[in-house]
Design an enzyme around this catalytic site. Structure first.
Site, PDB file in Angstrom:
ATOM      1  N   LYS A  90       0.814  -1.224   0.000  1.00 46.33           N
ATOM      2  CA  LYS A  90       0.000   0.000   0.000  1.00 46.33           C
ATOM      3  C   LYS A  90       0.849   1.276   0.000  1.00 46.33           C
ATOM      4  O   LYS A  90       0.487   2.264  -0.641  1.00 46.33           O
ATOM      5  CB  LYS A  90      -0.975  -0.003   1.182  1.00 46.33           C
ATOM      6  CG  LYS A  90      -2.093  -1.033   1.010  1.00 46.33           C
ATOM      7  CD  LYS A  90      -3.104  -0.949   2.130  1.00 46.33           C
ATOM      8  CE  LYS A  90      -4.195  -1.994   1.955  1.00 46.33           C
ATOM      9  NZ  LYS A  90      -5.225  -1.910   2.990  1.00 46.33           N
ATOM     10  N   ASP A 113     -10.380   2.377   2.459  1.00 42.13           N
ATOM     11  CA  ASP A 113     -10.575   1.448   3.589  1.00 42.13           C
ATOM     12  C   ASP A 113     -11.438   2.076   4.698  1.00 42.13           C
ATOM     13  O   ASP A 113     -12.318   1.413   5.260  1.00 42.13           O
ATOM     14  CB  ASP A 113      -9.211   1.056   4.195  1.00 42.13           C
ATOM     15  CG  ASP A 113      -8.523  -0.045   3.391  1.00 42.13           C
ATOM     16  OD1 ASP A 113      -9.205  -0.784   2.663  1.00 42.13           O
ATOM     17  OD2 ASP A 113      -7.288  -0.157   3.498  1.00 42.13           O
TER      18      ASP A 113
END
Ligand code: NDP
Length: 278
Positions: free
Chosen positions: A68, A105
């Site tokens: 990420k 997220d």
């Protein structure tokens, strides 16, 4: 002939990922022609694998552990949320060819927690366990959702302190050492954003963290969420949930970003749950 557009999820490992199945379900729901594959890339190979994918016509990608931060660094432009977090889980090729990084997220967690589970963190005292990438996204989302207080505990205390510094919030936020949790008053909501369950490790958590109205939420799902969800039940939580709904919400948000169509999240979740039933 119908043109098929190409999408992928990158991770290491990635074989367990539900993302290809979810995007196939969304494509079937919406009648779009696309393929979405899982690509296993080591940290050393990730940059080249990503460039090859987009050079070969890829239009968008999801990115999971451990890539990420690298995904954020490789992008040309960054959404406000990605910039706040310094990580990205969604990459999109823009019309001018530049690569955009975003993080959904936190939005996915809140959509599941509030929208599906009816647990509104607003005005609540919340304990967040963990200080990795998912905890970082959760912490920003919880502060945005106007929690009353946010306490962060992490196995490695310094990492919790670094997260608190990034959150730049003084009034509502504090970090505590894990072994000091035993002296804390109970919380309204306890969120497990550690990966302990993935390693089948139980967290040492005192039951005194729980009161009759406490809700518990694990970002992990399936067997990885079992130890925490079981602990929450034994400690007397009013409700305990895993993060499968969050995963489906974030997949749906990516799908909507790429295709401009909102898929039916509940129908997809029902199919995934049906497939997992014994
Ligand atoms: P990271 O590797 O970035 O962070 C892992 C965190 O877990 C760290 O805080 C680490 O502590 C802690 N940890 C690991 N093992 C233990 C242990 N045995 N005891 C206590 N703490 C431990 O992972 P992510 O933040 O990206 O992911 C965390 C979890 O969230 C994963 O299970 C992942 O699957 C899940 N997730 C779910 C999503 C969803 O859509 N449902 C989306 C994103 C993540 P330390 O700093 O001490 O190492």
């Amino acid at each position: 002939m119908i043109a098929v557009s190409h999408y992928a999820v990158f991770g290491h490992p990635i074989a367990h990922s539900l993302s290809p199945r979810l995007h196939a379900l969304f494509a079937a729901q919406t009648g779009l022609a696309l393929d979405y594959i899982a690509i296993d890339a080591t940290p050393e190979a990730f940059g080249d694998a990503l460039r090859d994918f987009f050079a070969g016509g890829g239009r968008g990608a999801n990115v999971t552990l451990p890539h990420k931060a690298a995904a954020f660094a490789l992008a040309d432009v960054h959404s406000t949320m990605a910039r706040r977090l310094d990580i990205a889980n969604v990459l999109t090729v823009l019309p001018d060819g530049r690569l955009e990084a975003d993080s959904n997220d936190g939005i996915g967690m809140l959509a599941d927690l509030c929208g599906r589970r009816g647990v509104d963190p607003r005005g609540r005292d919340v304990l967040l366990l963990g200080a990795g990438g998912a905890a970082r996204a959760a912490a920003f989302a919880l502060l945005d959702a106007e929690v009353r207080t946010l306490v962060i505990a992490n196995r490695t205390f310094e990492r919790a302190r670094a997260l608190a510094a990034a959150l730049a919030e003084t009034e509502r936020l504090c970090v505590v050492r894990w072994d000091a949790l035993v002296s804390r008053a109970p919380f309204d909501l306890i969120i497990n954003a550690t990966s302990a369950g993935v390693q089948r490790a139980a967290l040492a958590l005192p039951p005194s963290l729980v009161q009759a109205c406490t809700a518990a939420y694990d970002l992990s799902y399936g067997p990885a969420a079992r130890p925490f969800v079981d602990w929450a039940g034994c400690a007397g939580c009013a409700a305990a949930y895993d993060g499968l709904g969050m995963l489906v919400e974030t997949a749906a948000a990516s799908f909507e970003r790429w295709h401009g169509v909102r898929p039916d999240v509940n129908a997809a979740l029902e199919k995934i749950n049906a497939g997992n039933r014994p």
